[in-house]
Motif scaffolding. Structure first.
Motif, PDB file in Angstrom:
ATOM      1  N   PHE A   1       0.822  -1.212   0.000  1.00 58.09           N
ATOM      2  CA  PHE A   1       0.000   0.000   0.000  1.00 58.09           C
ATOM      3  C   PHE A   1       0.857   1.262   0.000  1.00 58.09           C
ATOM      4  N   ARG A   2       2.048   1.162   0.664  1.00 59.77           N
ATOM      5  CA  ARG A   2       2.916   2.328   0.730  1.00 59.77           C
ATOM      6  C   ARG A   2       3.485   2.650  -0.664  1.00 59.77           C
TER       7      ARG A   2
ATOM      8  N   ALA B   1       3.625  -1.107  -6.970  1.00 56.46           N
ATOM      9  CA  ALA B   1       2.869  -2.353  -6.843  1.00 56.46           C
ATOM     10  C   ALA B   1       1.936  -2.521  -8.038  1.00 56.46           C
ATOM     11  N   ALA B   2       1.324  -1.400  -8.464  1.00 55.72           N
ATOM     12  CA  ALA B   2       0.422  -1.457  -9.618  1.00 55.72           C
ATOM     13  C   ALA B   2       1.186  -1.830 -10.882  1.00 55.72           C
ATOM     14  N   ILE B   3       2.390  -1.233 -11.041  1.00 59.84           N
ATOM     15  CA  ILE B   3       3.210  -1.575 -12.216  1.00 59.84           C
ATOM     16  C   ILE B   3       3.576  -3.049 -12.184  1.00 59.84           C
ATOM     17  N   ASN B   4       3.976  -3.504 -10.987  1.00 63.55           N
ATOM     18  CA  ASN B   4       4.361  -4.913 -10.854  1.00 63.55           C
ATOM     19  C   ASN B   4       3.203  -5.848 -11.142  1.00 63.55           C
ATOM     20  N   ILE B   5       2.056  -5.577 -10.476  1.00 64.29           N
ATOM     21  CA  ILE B   5       0.892  -6.456 -10.654  1.00 64.29           C
ATOM     22  C   ILE B   5       0.375  -6.381 -12.095  1.00 64.29           C
TER      23      ILE B   5
ATOM     24  N   SER C   1       6.320 -11.457  -2.520  1.00 69.87           N
ATOM     25  CA  SER C   1       6.370 -11.868  -3.924  1.00 69.87           C
ATOM     26  C   SER C   1       5.156 -12.717  -4.285  1.00 69.87           C
ATOM     27  N   PHE C   2       4.802 -13.666  -3.402  1.00 73.44           N
ATOM     28  CA  PHE C   2       3.676 -14.560  -3.700  1.00 73.44           C
ATOM     29  C   PHE C   2       2.343 -13.819  -3.639  1.00 73.44           C
ATOM     30  N   ILE C   3       2.249 -12.820  -2.727  1.00 74.73           N
ATOM     31  CA  ILE C   3       1.005 -12.027  -2.697  1.00 74.73           C
ATOM     32  C   ILE C   3       0.834 -11.278  -4.015  1.00 74.73           C
ATOM     33  N   LEU C   4       1.917 -10.655  -4.471  1.00 73.69           N
ATOM     34  CA  LEU C   4       1.853  -9.942  -5.757  1.00 73.69           C
ATOM     35  C   LEU C   4       1.509 -10.891  -6.897  1.00 73.69           C
ATOM     36  N   THR C   5       2.173 -12.048  -6.896  1.00 68.50           N
ATOM     37  CA  THR C   5       1.932 -13.018  -7.969  1.00 68.50           C
ATOM     38  C   THR C   5       0.493 -13.510  -7.935  1.00 68.50           C
ATOM     39  N   LEU C   6      -0.007 -13.778  -6.719  1.00 67.25           N
ATOM     40  CA  LEU C   6      -1.383 -14.266  -6.594  1.00 67.25           C
ATOM     41  C   LEU C   6      -2.381 -13.226  -7.113  1.00 67.25           C
ATOM     42  N   ILE C   7      -2.159 -11.954  -6.725  1.00 70.29           N
ATOM     43  CA  ILE C   7      -3.059 -10.897  -7.230  1.00 70.29           C
ATOM     44  C   ILE C   7      -2.941 -10.805  -8.757  1.00 70.29           C
ATOM     45  N   GLY C   8      -1.691 -10.919  -9.225  1.00 72.69           N
ATOM     46  CA  GLY C   8      -1.461 -10.879 -10.677  1.00 72.69           C
ATOM     47  C   GLY C   8      -2.191 -12.014 -11.385  1.00 72.69           C
ATOM     48  N   ILE C   9      -2.168 -13.222 -10.797  1.00 73.59           N
ATOM     49  CA  ILE C   9      -2.835 -14.378 -11.410  1.00 73.59           C
ATOM     50  C   ILE C   9      -4.348 -14.184 -11.419  1.00 73.59           C
ATOM     51  N   LEU C  10      -4.883 -13.701 -10.282  1.00 72.70           N
ATOM     52  CA  LEU C  10      -6.338 -13.468 -10.230  1.00 72.70           C
ATOM     53  C   LEU C  10      -6.750 -12.452 -11.288  1.00 72.70           C
ATOM     54  N   LEU C  11      -5.936 -11.390 -11.412  1.00 73.94           N
ATOM     55  CA  LEU C  11      -6.231 -10.379 -12.425  1.00 73.94           C
ATOM     56  C   LEU C  11      -6.089 -10.961 -13.828  1.00 73.94           C
ATOM     57  N   SER C  12      -5.083 -11.822 -13.996  1.00 69.27           N
ATOM     58  CA  SER C  12      -4.857 -12.404 -15.328  1.00 69.27           C
ATOM     59  C   SER C  12      -5.996 -13.339 -15.723  1.00 69.27           C
ATOM     60  N   ILE C  13      -6.606 -14.031 -14.735  1.00 69.74           N
ATOM     61  CA  ILE C  13      -7.743 -14.913 -15.056  1.00 69.74           C
ATOM     62  C   ILE C  13      -8.935 -14.074 -15.536  1.00 69.74           C
ATOM     63  N   ILE C  14      -9.117 -12.918 -14.885  1.00 74.14           N
ATOM     64  CA  ILE C  14     -10.194 -12.012 -15.339  1.00 74.14           C
ATOM     65  C   ILE C  14      -9.900 -11.524 -16.757  1.00 74.14           C
ATOM     66  N   LEU C  15      -8.633 -11.119 -16.987  1.00 74.92           N
ATOM     67  CA  LEU C  15      -8.249 -10.665 -18.333  1.00 74.92           C
ATOM     68  C   LEU C  15      -8.410 -11.785 -19.355  1.00 74.92           C
ATOM     69  N   LEU C  16      -8.093 -13.010 -18.919  1.00 74.03           N
ATOM     70  CA  LEU C  16      -8.208 -14.171 -19.820  1.00 74.03           C
ATOM     71  C   LEU C  16      -9.654 -14.359 -20.262  1.00 74.03           C
ATOM     72  N   GLU C  17     -10.575 -14.229 -19.316  1.00 76.01           N
ATOM     73  CA  GLU C  17     -11.998 -14.403 -19.638  1.00 76.01           C
ATOM     74  C   GLU C  17     -12.453 -13.379 -20.672  1.00 76.01           C
ATOM     75  N   PHE C  18     -11.962 -12.150 -20.545  1.00 76.39           N
ATOM     76  CA  PHE C  18     -12.368 -11.099 -21.482  1.00 76.39           C
ATOM     77  C   PHE C  18     -11.662 -11.238 -22.836  1.00 76.39           C
ATOM     78  N   SER C  19     -10.409 -11.693 -22.794  1.00 83.09           N
ATOM     79  CA  SER C  19      -9.628 -11.702 -24.035  1.00 83.09           C
ATOM     80  C   SER C  19      -9.793 -12.984 -24.856  1.00 83.09           C
ATOM     81  N   LEU C  20     -10.196 -14.093 -24.205  1.00 85.63           N
ATOM     82  CA  LEU C  20     -10.271 -15.372 -24.926  1.00 85.63           C
ATOM     83  C   LEU C  20     -11.242 -15.347 -26.109  1.00 85.63           C
ATOM     84  N   PRO C  21     -12.450 -14.797 -25.972  1.00 87.09           N
ATOM     85  CA  PRO C  21     -13.341 -14.752 -27.149  1.00 87.09           C
ATOM     86  C   PRO C  21     -12.739 -13.961 -28.313  1.00 87.09           C
TER      87      PRO C  21
END
Length: 789
Positions: free
Chosen positions: A14-15, A20-24, A335-355
């Motif tokens: 948060f600080r 963090a946003a760039i990383n995620i 690192s794992f918290i960032l990666t986990l958030i990144g994966i959750l976000l990527s699954i959402i992006l995957l749902e939108f981008s797959l079609p």
């Protein structure tokens, strides 16, 4: 302890919201790209592997040999008698099926009539592939010659429902067939797709030629199921001389090849597989790993760069007794918290981008949430990415000296960390440089093939199927079409001008050698007005002409055919073609009939009233909609039972470049994403770097440094890294793309401007990325930056 570390990790995120946003964001885009590419790679890898018998299904392949026994070419079609002979003479062969090419066939039920992609097959085809039957019995579905099996969608299109067992349909307006099975729609990644299946016996009943045993013609695909204990290599050795035993004149050998490998390893040279689509697949897997690596590099770079702000925290923790393992755990957790958030976000992006991804490539890929394999893949990516991304900062940070930490005197410029970060930036941008070169080269190759002279004018050329009543009413149709003014030329031919569909060997001419008998010539049958309608350029002689009765036994040769025959005066020469003498009346320029990336084969155009296609040249003075409307009306009037399907030759030629287009689309899309992720990392890194040097910048400013000088100072260290990346990556890119181009017989060149443009573009993007940060730093008020010193 875990709660404390979790709280610290979340506070840290948060600080540093921006970083963090760039990383995620970088991780999410990288992971989405990686998942899309891996799903596509899985789609390609899964070709023909969906069936229980898949590992034991083999396709009969033929090696065509020359007089010395050397393999000239490998083909995947075999004779109509091959299957019966194999089953009779080799006990290893349990069963098999002959399969025709897929063609549009008319299927009607009285109210609805439409054309379905259809194949004629032997009944055991349904034993080879265990399709999911919605209704019907797969063991008996094709036993009756007058039976038909429909896919779910085909049944709904004709009847509006899948409950159609024992319903009657009219096939090709020639025979009534009974629906004996409805199966679930097929996956798109299979070699032998269809919408309807009819029996090979029906094919023989409707046509005479398939019934006649013929060892000299390769027209059908033959699939067999072997005993599971069969040694394939030994079996192929047993097949040596098999064809010659039945047909002494044949210079060929049959061998079997796993169906599951045909799609990826279907390119043969000298009778051996040398790859095929597998190279494209490897390219995509490499691309997916590369993009994920770039995202991980971003993470490591930003994490190590931000350590200066956390040096005091590390020192205090060590003073309070924190062990190195505690610190490693803390940074790994972040690192794992960032990666986990990144994966959750990527699954959402995957749902939108797959079609969109599916529409772009014309495929059907789904992410099956119930498939454990997909979750294993996600979990593996989480572990690997989290560990790789967090390993370096964790192990590096935990090794800080306590006193140095508390004094905030971590010297990055002399330590290993800065050197390592530089290496990571060089790797990251090196990969981007390779991708830019690849994207430009693939685009150049596609344009090169597209712009190759076809040998005829495809613009304004269209075709319809020659079927039904059009066989007996062709001349009437031609007269009506020409008098309507919709077209300026009409002709008939045995195949489309856009796709190779027939070849012949064994031609004879004066002065030929024995080995010349083995030359394959492309062949097409036609009657009158073919070269005029298609606009093929005649180099000598003339087209077939009604004024000359002898032209019904005449032939035209392509320029390449004249070259391989070594004919000095081809027009008037007598050629032995399919056992009869024909006079050459004209020579035409080579045309692109088969693979546009290969050198044109020698070709003959023979006069014969054998036709499957009617080709027309549109009248340029009429609008397209008006002309096609007239054509549609006239064809429908003369052949009312068949729906009219007009195909434009330009469109058919575009389809031939499908693989290259997919490659180009993926290279463009993921190349841009990789560059974007790299720039995202560079932006974050330059942001950190300028923040760390803000006091130095302020002092220089007070001493009289201009904004330009300060921006140059701040940018130079990054631009040096980009330059090193360019110098290293360009030779690598040349090596990779030069090898890729070698797969094409006709290929573009790798010009110097491609590499110059890549270097310029990379530098330009990099400068634009860091300019804003350096400008902000240079414009900072020196008083604000130094007032606390």
């Amino acid at each position: 302890m875990f709660k404390l570390n979790l709280k610290i990790a979340l506070r840290s995120l948060f600080r540093n919201k921006v970083y963090a946003a760039i990383n995620i964001g970088g991780l999410a885009i990288g992971l989405t790209s990686c998942l899309l590419l891996l799903l596509y790679a899985g789609y390609e890898w899964g070709y023909d592997r969906q069936f229980k018998n898949s590992p034991h299904i083999y396709q009969a392949m033929i090696n065509l040999n020359d007089q010395k026994g050397e393999v000239i070419r490998t083909i995947n079609q075999s004779q109509n008698v091959m299957l019966a002979a194999l089953k009779e003479e080799f006990p290893e062969v349990l069963y098999g099926a002959r399969i025709t090419d897929v063609y549009k066939r008319l299927v009607a039920n009285g109210q609805e009539s439409l054309k379905l992609d259809s194949r004629y097959v032997d009944p055991d085809f349904l034993k080879l592939f265990d399709y999911h039957f919605i209704s019907g019995n797969p063991t008996k579905a094709l036993n009756d010659p007058n039976s038909i099996v429909l896919t779910e969608t085909a049944a709904k299109r004709i009847f509006g429902t899948t409950d159609v067992l024992n319903q009657k349909v009219r096939f090709e307006n020639q025979v009534d067939l009974k629906v004996t099975g409805v199966i679930k729609d097929l996956p798109t990644n299979i070699t032998y797709g269809f919408e309807s299946l009819t029996t090979f016996t029906l094919y023989e009943n409707l046509n005479q030629w398939p019934k006649k045993p013929n060892w000299g013609s390769h027209d059908y695909y033959t699939l067999i199921k072997l005993n599971e204990n069969t040694d394939i290599e030994a079996f192929n050795i047993k097949l040596k001389g098999f064809v010659g035993k039945h047909f002494a004149a044949a210079k060929e050998d049959v061998f079997i090849y796993p169906l599951t490998k045909l799609h990826l390893y279907g390119t043969f040279l000298n009778g051996k597989s040398i790859g095929g689509n597998i190279k494209q697949l490897q390219l995509f897997v490499g691309l997916s790993i590369g993009i994920l690596l770039i995202a991980c590099i971003n993470f490591m770079n930003l994490a190590t760069a931000s350590t200066q702000g956390r040096a005091k925290e590390i020192g205090v923790k060590k003073t309070m007794g924190a062990s190195r393992s505690n610190l490693v755990f803390q940074f790994m957790l972040e690192s794992f918290i960032l990666t986990l958030i990144g994966i959750l976000l990527s699954i959402i992006l995957l749902e939108f981008s797959l079609p969109m991804f599916n529409r772009l490539l014309g495929i059907e890929i789904v992410f099956d949430y119930l498939n454990p394999a997909n979750w294993i893949l996600i979990f593996s990516i989480l572990v690997i990415t989290g560990f790789i991304s967090g390993s370096y900062p964790s192990f590096y940070l935990s090794g800080f000296n306590v006193i140095q930490s508390l004094k905030k005197s971590l010297n990055f410029k002399k330590g290993y960390a800065l050197t390592f970060r530089q290496v990571l930036v060089v790797i990251q941008f090196g990969f981007s440089v390779v991708l830019i070169v690849a994207t430009i080269t693939i685009y150049k190759q596609i344009q090169f093939i597209k712009n190759m002279p076809l040998g005829y004018r495809s613009n304004g050329l269209l075709e319809v199927a020659h079927e039904g009543l059009l066989y007996e009413k062709f001349n009437l149709l031609k007269t009506r079409l020409l008098s309507s003014g919709a077209v300026v030329g009409v002709t008939q031919s045995s195949g489309s001008i856009s796709n190779k569909n027939s070849s012949v060997r064994g031609l004879g001419w004066v002065g030929m050698s024995e080995s010349d008998k083995m030359i394959d010539f492309d062949q097409i049958y036609t009657t009158y007005d073919f070269t005029k309608t298609v606009n093929i350029r005649l180099l000598a002689g003339r087209d077939f002409d009604r004024k000359f009765a002898s032209d019904t036994a005449a032939i035209l040769l392509s320029k390449k055919a004249v070259e391989v025959m070594h004919l000095k005066r081809p027009v008037g020469t007598s050629i032995v073609y399919q056992g009869t003498k024909r006079n050459v009346v004209g020579v035409f320029d080579d045309i692109v009939w088969g693979d546009p990336s290969k050198v044109a084969a020698p070709m003959v155009i023979a006069y014969a009233d054998i036709s499957d296609v009617i080709t027309m040249r549109l009248n340029p003075d009429k609008s397209l909609s008006e002309s096609t409307s007239i054509i549609n009306k006239l064809v429908k009037e003369l052949n009312p039972n068949f729906p009219v399907e007009i195909k434009f030759i330009d469109g058919l030629n575009e389809i031939k470049l499908k693989n290259e287009k997919i490659l180009g689309t993926l290279a463009n899309l993921f190349g841009c994403l990789a560059i974007f992720i790299s720039c995202l990392g560079l932006f974050g890194l330059s942001s950190f770097s300028t923040a760390q040097r803000i006091k130095e910048v302020s002092i220089r400013k007070i001493l009289g440094a201009s904004i330009t000088e300060l921006m140059t100072l701040l940018s130079l260290s990054f631009l040096k890294l980009i330059f090193i990346a360019i110098v290293i990556a360009l030779p690598v890119a040349y090596y990779i793309m030069n090898n890729w181009l070698m797969h094409f017989e006709l290929r573009t060149s790798l010009n110097l401007w491609v590499f110059m443009a890549t270097a310029t573009l990379t530098l330009l993007i990099s400068i634009l990325t860091i300019t804003w940060q350096t400008y902000r730093a240079a414009k900072t008020n020196a008083v604000d930056a130094l007032k606390y010193e």
